[in-house]
Enzyme design. Structure first.
Site, PDB file in Angstrom:
ATOM      1  N   SER A 126       0.773  -1.360  -0.067  1.00 27.08           N
ATOM      2  CA  SER A 126       0.000   0.091  -0.027  1.00 27.08           C
ATOM      3  C   SER A 126       0.933   1.189   0.066  1.00 27.08           C
ATOM      4  O   SER A 126       2.025   1.136   0.334  1.00 27.08           O
ATOM      5  CB  SER A 126      -0.949   0.069   1.271  1.00 27.08           C
ATOM      6  N   TYR A 152      -1.866  -0.549  10.555  1.00 21.52           N
ATOM      7  CA  TYR A 152      -2.019  -0.705   9.068  1.00 21.52           C
ATOM      8  C   TYR A 152      -0.635  -0.580   8.353  1.00 21.52           C
ATOM      9  O   TYR A 152      -0.231  -1.357   7.511  1.00 21.52           O
ATOM     10  CB  TYR A 152      -3.191   0.015   8.594  1.00 21.52           C
TER      11      TYR A 152
END
Length: 252
Positions: A142, A155
């Site tokens: 990501s 995350y």
């Protein structure tokens, strides 16, 4: 077609980038092995693949469980004899929250899927690819793996770990005919990103800073699938250990 008769395993195939990539790879001639925790959405993806003339199977799995990962790898080999492409894609997003309010259970939940799931996929698929002497792996990281986003520190840490695994394993397998790269999406219109808006509306907590979608929109999953297809193909034959950012300028 570029991937005619190749065998591609895709985790998180039931929605978003995983579904779009499954359909794309199948359209390029690959036989697809679709893996997802959600049986209903996974089978929906398989139906879409078949409706468009593709070939594949669906296997339900929890990517954080070793026995489930070994099972989907074994089933892929039993069905098609090898694994040419592995899109190690399954992942979940953290609940936005101030750091000290994050529960230990939430940390474990994110790390179990986003890091352990990637690790286990690599561990068992690479055994197959090593015996073959070839293969292409794409791990989904990501933009949060290269630049943190506000209020999702866990995350971000999980996706930094995916990039670390990608680089470390790519280094080990560089001379074995196996390429391992990471995809870093930023702002994709999926069920996961839709859930973020719902979190803000229902949870009452909004981060001090929100991602700046500089291009003015979210990406369609199909736009990411194009990059997955490229990395899977021999067109990317000299790419190994690459961290490929597809974010519309989000990280600028």
């Amino acid at each position: 077609m570029e991937l005619t008769n190749k065998v591609a395993v895709i985790t998180g195939a039931g929605s978003g980038i995983g579904r779009a990539s499954s359909i794309k790879l199948a359209s390029m001639g690959a036989k697809v092995v679709l893996v997802d925790f959600n049986k209903e959405t996974g089978e929906e993806t398989l139906k879409l693949v078949i409706e468009q003339g593709g070939e594949g199977i669906f296997i339900q799995a929890d990517v954080s469980k070793s026995e489930d990962v070994q099972n989907y790898v074994n089933k892929a080999v039993e069905a098609y004899g090898r694994i040419d492409v592995f899109f190690n894609n399954a992942g979940i997003i953290q609940k936005f929250a101030p750091f000290t309010s994050i529960e230990e259970s939430e940390f474990d939940r994110i790390m179990s899927v986003n890091v352990k799931g990637i690790f286990l996929g690599l561990k068992y698929v690479l055994k197959v690819m090593d015996e073959q002497g070839f293969g292409s792996v794409i791990n989904t990281a990501s933009t949060a793996g290269i630049r943190a986003e506000h209020s999702v520190a866990v995350y971000s840490a999980s996706k930094h770990a995916v990039i670390g695994l990608t680089k470390g394993v790519a280094l080990e397998y560089a001379k074995k005919g196996i390429r391992i790269n990471a995809l870093c999406p930023g702002g994709v219109q999926t069920a996961l990103t839709a859930s973020v808006t719902e979190q803000f509306e229902k949870g009452g907590y909004i981060p001090e800073e929100l991602p700046n979608m500089r291009i003015g929109r979210y990406a369609a999953p199909e736009e990411l699938a194009e990059m997955v297809a490229y990395l899977a193909s021999e067109k990317a034959s000299y790419m190994n250990g690459s961290i490929v950012v597809v974010d519309g300028g989000l990280t600028l």
